[in-house]
Structures are given as structure tokens and as C-alpha cells.
Design a protein around this motif. Structure first.
Motif, short mmCIF file in Angstrom:
data_model
loop_
_atom_site.label_atom_id
_atom_site.label_comp_id
_atom_site.label_asym_id
_atom_site.label_seq_id
_atom_site.Cartn_x
_atom_site.Cartn_y
_atom_site.Cartn_z
N SER A 45 0.84 -1.20 0.00
CA SER A 45 0.00 0.00 0.00
C SER A 45 0.88 1.25 0.00
CB SER A 45 -0.91 0.02 1.24
OG SER A 45 -0.12 0.25 2.40
N ARG A 46 0.29 2.37 -0.38
CA ARG A 46 1.02 3.64 -0.37
C ARG A 46 1.50 3.96 1.05
NH1 ARG A 46 -0.07 9.07 0.47
NH2 ARG A 46 1.23 10.51 -0.77
N GLU A 47 0.64 3.71 2.03
CA GLU A 47 0.98 4.01 3.42
C GLU A 47 2.15 3.16 3.90
OE1 GLU A 47 -2.66 5.56 2.28
OE2 GLU A 47 -2.13 3.41 2.29
N GLN A 48 2.13 1.87 3.55
CA GLN A 48 3.23 0.98 3.95
C GLN A 48 4.52 1.37 3.25
OE1 GLN A 48 2.85 -2.10 6.25
NE2 GLN A 48 4.78 -0.99 6.38
N SER A 51 5.93 4.41 4.92
CA SER A 51 6.45 4.15 6.27
C SER A 51 7.80 3.43 6.23
CB SER A 51 5.44 3.33 7.09
OG SER A 51 5.39 1.99 6.64
#
Length: 201
Positions: A45-48, A51
Motif C-alpha cells: 500500500s502507499r501508506e506501507q 512508512s
């Protein structure tokens, strides 16, 4: 130009993360990740992705193996992912707010790239953007063992440009990179999602 952020401080060197800081490569990198992961029925995902930004690709593959109980070969995956990224190199653009600072201080202060990406990929991207002339040195994934958030890469870059860490200003877009810069004893400006620059603590 930097006196706006640091009126009491005169820096002797500027150290820049590359992906998401100097060049808007993150969408191309994320797409390349997911194309390479597709054959393993995995996705990022973009968030992962954000991070984990700052860590070398091979290390992220090891972390994904631990997370998903898979056995993806990190070295082979790096080659596949880089191949997908290079295919979309024409989509990459420089980040204007950061390039304005780079152009302003070119020839006045030594500047280095400090990245978790491999040297070949960074050099090809810099050549595509025509920005290699601005930087005195590159510190890439092959040059150190402990990746961000460890301070090693920033400390190595400071040594290469002959400046004390406290005299260096780091530019970063990722949490791990900001942590690495602070641990190295450096001031740091964050490149936000809207490409503005803000103080970090």
C-alpha cells in the motif's frame, strides 16, 4: 534562502535524501514494487511504502518475508523491481521547491545525495533529470550496512563533504530519514506531501 528557517545558523553542507525529496520518484517506485510483487500475490500500500521509505529494497523484502511467511529472494527481487522502475523513468520529475535551494547554493556549499536506493538507479534518474552536476558526492545503499533510521549514511556523507554533522542540514521526506538525520546530530527540513519545506524536531 535557508535563513528563513535557520536565522541563527550558517550551514557548511547540504545533504539530500533522493526519492521523494529531490526527485518525485515515489509513485514510480510504488508501481514498480507492485508489478514485481504481483507474481507472489502480494501488494504494497502507499501508506506501507511511505512508512518503509529510506530502507534499501532488499531489507524491505526481508521484512515482507517475515511478515507474510514468504521466501522471496531479495537480490532477484531487487533486479525485477528496478527493471520495472527504469521502464517508467520518463514519468519522474524533479521537486521544484527543493531544486530551487539546490540551484541557489550550487557552487556555494558542498551538496550530497544520501539515499537508501542503489547507486545505478540514482545515477540513471539523475541523468534523466539532468541534475548530476549539482552534487559533490553520492552515498547510496551499497556504501553502508545499517540503513535509515540508523545515522550511518548521513554521518558518512558529512565525512565525505568534510563537514561536522552539526554543520550539515539534511532534507528528507520520510519519517525514518528524519530520525536518521536527527540521530546524526543534524538539523533537518521535511519535504511535505505538497512539496513545501517545514522544520522538523
Amino acid at each position: 534562502m535557508l535563513h528563513h528557517f535557520f536565522p541563527e545558523h550558517s550551514f557548511k553542507a547540504l545533504l539530500f535524501d533522493f526519492d521523494g525529496t529531490v526527485a518525485d520518484t515515489m509513485p514510480a517506485h510504488l508501481a514498480a514494487w507492485n508489478k514485481a510483487l504481483d507474481k507472489y500475490d502480494l501488494s504494497l500500500s502507499r501508506e506501507q511504502h511511505l512508512s518503509w521509505a529510506g530502507r534499501p529494497t532488499a531489507r524491505i523484502v526481508e521484512m515482507m518475508n517475515e511478515l507474510h511467511q514468504t521466501r522471496i529472494d531479495p537480490e532477484q527481487f531487487v533486479k525485477e523491481k528496478e527493471s520495472h522502475y527504469l521502464a517508467s523513468l520518463n514519468d519522474v520529475t524533479p521537486i521544484t521547491s527543493v531544486m530551487e535551494i539546490i540551484e541557489h547554493y550550487h557552487g556555494k556549499l558542498p551538496m550530497a545525495i544520501v539515499t537508501g536506493s542503489r547507486r545505478k538507479i540514482v545515477e540513471l534518474t539523475m541523468n534523466q533529470l539532468g541534475i548530476q552536476k549539482y552534487f559533490d558526492t553520492l552515498v547510496c545503499a551499497e556504501d553502508y550496512t545499517q540503513g535509515k533510521p540508523a545515522p550511518d549514511c548521513f554521518l558518512l556523507a558529512a565525512a565525505k563533504v568534510n563537514a561536522a554533522p552539526t554543520d550539515c542540514l539534511a532534507f528528507e521526506d520520510a519519517v525514518l530519514g528524519i530520525e536518521a538525520a536527527h540521530t546524526a546530530g543534524m538539523n533537518c527540513l521535511k519535504v511535505t506531501d505538497s512539496y513545501s519545506l517545514v522544520h522538523t524536531r
